[in-house]
Design a protein around this motif. Structure first.
Motif, PDB file in Angstrom:
ATOM      1  N   ARG A 165       0.737  -1.212  -0.126  1.00 56.52           N
ATOM      2  CA  ARG A 165       0.079   0.124   0.038  1.00 56.52           C
ATOM      3  C   ARG A 165       0.928   1.242   0.094  1.00 56.52           C
ATOM      4  O   ARG A 165       1.722   1.360   0.670  1.00 56.52           O
ATOM      5  CB  ARG A 165      -0.850  -0.080   1.155  1.00 56.52           C
ATOM      6  N   ARG A 362     -16.364  -1.782  -0.651  1.00 54.25           N
ATOM      7  CA  ARG A 362     -14.885  -2.551  -0.162  1.00 54.25           C
ATOM      8  C   ARG A 362     -13.835  -1.737  -0.278  1.00 54.25           C
ATOM      9  O   ARG A 362     -12.726  -1.547   0.207  1.00 54.25           O
ATOM     10  CB  ARG A 362     -14.787  -4.069  -1.109  1.00 54.25           C
ATOM     11  N   GLU A 365     -13.423   1.063   1.912  1.00 53.59           N
ATOM     12  CA  GLU A 365     -13.072   0.217   3.486  1.00 53.59           C
ATOM     13  C   GLU A 365     -11.574   0.209   3.319  1.00 53.59           C
ATOM     14  O   GLU A 365     -10.733   0.384   4.323  1.00 53.59           O
ATOM     15  CB  GLU A 365     -13.589  -0.895   3.524  1.00 53.59           C
ATOM     16  N   ALA A 366     -11.100  -0.357   1.987  1.00 53.67           N
ATOM     17  CA  ALA A 366      -9.637  -0.487   2.065  1.00 53.67           C
ATOM     18  C   ALA A 366      -8.821   0.824   2.196  1.00 53.67           C
ATOM     19  O   ALA A 366      -7.547   0.631   2.771  1.00 53.67           O
ATOM     20  CB  ALA A 366      -9.256  -1.160   0.439  1.00 53.67           C
ATOM     21  N   ASN A 368      -9.473   3.124   3.847  1.00 54.56           N
ATOM     22  CA  ASN A 368      -9.644   3.768   5.007  1.00 54.56           C
ATOM     23  C   ASN A 368      -8.755   2.946   6.233  1.00 54.56           C
ATOM     24  O   ASN A 368      -8.692   3.318   7.285  1.00 54.56           O
ATOM     25  CB  ASN A 368     -11.084   3.866   5.569  1.00 54.56           C
ATOM     26  N   GLU A 369      -8.175   1.721   5.737  1.00 55.74           N
ATOM     27  CA  GLU A 369      -7.684   0.753   6.840  1.00 55.74           C
ATOM     28  C   GLU A 369      -6.397   0.666   6.861  1.00 55.74           C
ATOM     29  O   GLU A 369      -5.622  -0.316   7.146  1.00 55.74           O
ATOM     30  CB  GLU A 369      -8.521  -0.331   6.692  1.00 55.74           C
ATOM     31  N   ASP A 370      -5.684   1.818   6.085  1.00 53.65           N
ATOM     32  CA  ASP A 370      -4.025   1.692   5.900  1.00 53.65           C
ATOM     33  C   ASP A 370      -3.350   3.124   6.366  1.00 53.65           C
ATOM     34  O   ASP A 370      -3.939   4.084   6.929  1.00 53.65           O
ATOM     35  CB  ASP A 370      -3.855   1.170   4.672  1.00 53.65           C
ATOM     36  N   ASN A 406      -1.834  -0.648  17.567  1.00 49.88           N
ATOM     37  CA  ASN A 406      -3.013  -0.955  16.983  1.00 49.88           C
ATOM     38  C   ASN A 406      -3.941   0.052  16.453  1.00 49.88           C
ATOM     39  O   ASN A 406      -5.147  -0.049  16.543  1.00 49.88           O
ATOM     40  CB  ASN A 406      -3.606  -2.246  17.659  1.00 49.88           C
ATOM     41  N   LYS A 407      -3.405   1.310  16.045  1.00 49.22           N
ATOM     42  CA  LYS A 407      -4.035   2.343  15.641  1.00 49.22           C
ATOM     43  C   LYS A 407      -3.800   2.678  14.349  1.00 49.22           C
ATOM     44  O   LYS A 407      -2.479   2.536  13.844  1.00 49.22           O
ATOM     45  CB  LYS A 407      -3.770   3.683  16.573  1.00 49.22           C
ATOM     46  N   LEU A 408      -4.636   3.446  13.666  1.00 44.74           N
ATOM     47  CA  LEU A 408      -4.429   4.009  12.193  1.00 44.74           C
ATOM     48  C   LEU A 408      -4.301   5.619  12.672  1.00 44.74           C
ATOM     49  O   LEU A 408      -4.469   6.146  13.844  1.00 44.74           O
ATOM     50  CB  LEU A 408      -5.401   3.937  11.538  1.00 44.74           C
ATOM     51  N   LYS A 410      -5.800   8.224  11.543  1.00 42.64           N
ATOM     52  CA  LYS A 410      -6.955   8.808  11.967  1.00 42.64           C
ATOM     53  C   LYS A 410      -7.467   8.836  13.445  1.00 42.64           C
ATOM     54  O   LYS A 410      -8.371   9.304  13.833  1.00 42.64           O
ATOM     55  CB  LYS A 410      -8.203   8.399  10.810  1.00 42.64           C
ATOM     56  N   ASP A 411      -7.025   7.695  13.981  1.00 38.51           N
ATOM     57  CA  ASP A 411      -7.419   7.353  15.454  1.00 38.51           C
ATOM     58  C   ASP A 411      -6.739   8.042  16.370  1.00 38.51           C
ATOM     59  O   ASP A 411      -7.204   8.279  17.369  1.00 38.51           O
ATOM     60  CB  ASP A 411      -7.299   5.936  15.656  1.00 38.51           C
TER      61      ASP A 411
END
Length: 466
Positions: A165, A362, A365-366, A368-370, A406-408, A410-411
């Motif tokens: 990614r 999907r 979502e992809a 948003n998760e990296d 275990n955060k991104l 954005k968190d």
């Protein structure tokens, strides 16, 4: 009409006996060069007209030859002219049938011509047509790419480098990358067409002819752009065939790259697309599976075109001037490559048009998760005056810490951001939102939505011009 038999020898009285049957079969090319028959007839008609035009034969003889050749064309189209192996090649088959139709005047057709310049002319006429047809296929493929891109300007997809990614992209931008590849393919074929479109007719066996022929006249009749300046080169040149195979190979490279991506996208691990029933198959023992046969076959067929290119290069590398029988081996490579490229372009066009569906939820979502927005954090700091390399190193630490927790990105809370550097403000969250990350890359040729819309407009104009 039944096949006619050859005399004891096709050749001159220099030969006393016919070929050994096994050697005759080994030597014959009629099994594949029959595909050139329409081009052979067209080239021969031009040659006959030139012979009459220059006074080498009478106008009446010229008309008889042209008419007889046209009769053979109709017989072939109706399935009544089916020469077998005894004819050796399409050229002898045509000449022999012509003599049966018009009598001894048929024996005058080969005046001032050799099979060497004849086959070269036929091959160029054939390839000239095929290049134009392939270019039409490329345009159809591009039109589907543009249609898909237009529907997905603001659809996001993860972008990759090293298959890791990297940064989010507009899906349209991703598809337009393949448009650009295929545009180069279309242009490249057009450039090669110019070098295919040169007439070797009149070069003779290798040294020209003593007859007062007019090579420019036949070139004009056959719509060639010019004639070979050197008779040796005219009968022995296959650069045009190699160039075509290079172009065909690059088309297959591009189709294969797209195929690989579709195969990955259709996997459970990616899940970016759904394969439709019309373009996929199942497993013989695993009922749950839906296999991406079309892109897998395209990926596999690329190798055969590459092989034909390599074979042609090896074929040519040691040939002394001028014509050598080795050159008979160029036909099947060209024929198969033309068929393969056409079928793969058609299959991939259908696949994109009606065989896959992008799973937009999907995809969202992809992205948003990296951590593909990490560069934008560095850019954010750099825009506030922090040296980029310092910002780059800081963000690397942020990513490392976030992974451990275990955060991104954005968190992270604003307090956590400010603890990392006081330049961070509440607008950091907007800056790293995937849609904003994509929209912000608005440099020329970038993935920003405004740039993609402009790229689409430009691409449509380019297709329209062609």
């Amino acid at each position: 009409m039944t096949n006619v038999s050859l005399p004891t020898s096709t050749w001159s009285q220099r030969f006393e006996t016919a070929l050994h049957p096994a050697i005759a079969r080994f030597n014959a090319s009629i099994g594949f060069d029959i595909q050139l028959i329409e081009y052979d007839l067209t080239g021969s008609q031009a040659h006959a007209r030139m012979l009459a035009h220059t006074g080498i034969i009478s106008p009446e003889e010229g008309e008889k030859l042209v008419s007889g050749l046209e009769q053979i064309r109709q017989e072939y189209r109706e399935g009544k002219f089916t020469p077998g192996i005894e004819a050796e090649d399409v050229h002898f088959a045509v000449e022999r049938r012509l003599t049966e139709i018009v009598g001894d005047v048929g024996k005058k057709l080969h005046t001032a011509r050799s099979r060497n310049d004849q086959v070269g002319t036929d091959t160029r006429l054939y390839l000239r047509d095929q290049i134009q047809q392939i270019r039409v296929r490329v345009r159809e493929f591009q039109s589907v790419l543009l249609s898909l891109a237009e529907q997905n300007v603001e659809t996001l997809i993860p972008g990759y480098t090293h298959l890791q990614r990297a940064q989010p992209l507009s899906l349209a931008h991703h598809l337009l990358a393949y448009f650009e590849m295929s545009q180069r393919d279309w242009e490249r074929l057009g450039e090669i067409y110019q070098r295919v479109n040169v007439s070797p007719l009149g070069s003779g066996a290798l040294a020209g002819t003593t007859f007062p022929i007019d090579r420019h006249y036949t070139a004009q009749l056959l719509n060639f752009g010019g004639v070979y300046a050197n008779s040796l080169d005219g009968v022995s040149d296959r650069d045009f065939a190699i160039e075509f195979l290079c172009a065909a190979s690059l088309i297959m490279v591009h189709l294969s790259r797209l195929s690989e991506e579709v195969i990955l996208w259709a996997s459970e691990e990616f899940g970016f697309v759904t394969l439709k029933d019309s373009c996929s198959t199942g497993s013989s023992i695993m009922p749950q599976k839906k296999n991406p046969d079309v892109p897998e076959l395209v990926r596999g067929k690329a190798g055969r075109v590459f092989g034909h290119l390599q074979g042609m290069l090896v074929l040519m590398k040691g040939l002394p001037l001028a014509y050598n029988k080795d050159l008979q081996e160029d036909k099947e490579a060209l024929f198969d490559s033309v068929i393969t490229v056409n079928s793969c372009l058609e299959a991939m066009t259908i696949l994109l048009l009606e065989g896959i569906e992008f799973r937009t939820v999907r995809l969202q979502e992809a992205v948003n998760e990296d951590f593909s927005n990490a560069t934008d954090v560095a850019d954010y700091l750099a825009a506030k005056g922090v040296p980029f390399r310092e910002a780059y190193n800081l963000v690397g630490k942020v990513v490392k810490t976030s992974l451990a927790q275990n955060k991104l990105l954005k968190d992270l809370t604003l307090e956590e951001w400010k603890a990392l550097h006081p330049a961070f403000e509440p607008d950091i969250y907007e800056a790293i939102a995937p849609a904003r990350v994509v929209a912000a890359r608005n440099s020329h040729g970038g993935t920003g939505f405004d740039q993609v819309r402009q790229a689409l407009k430009t691409a449509k104009a380019r297709v329209g011009e062609g």
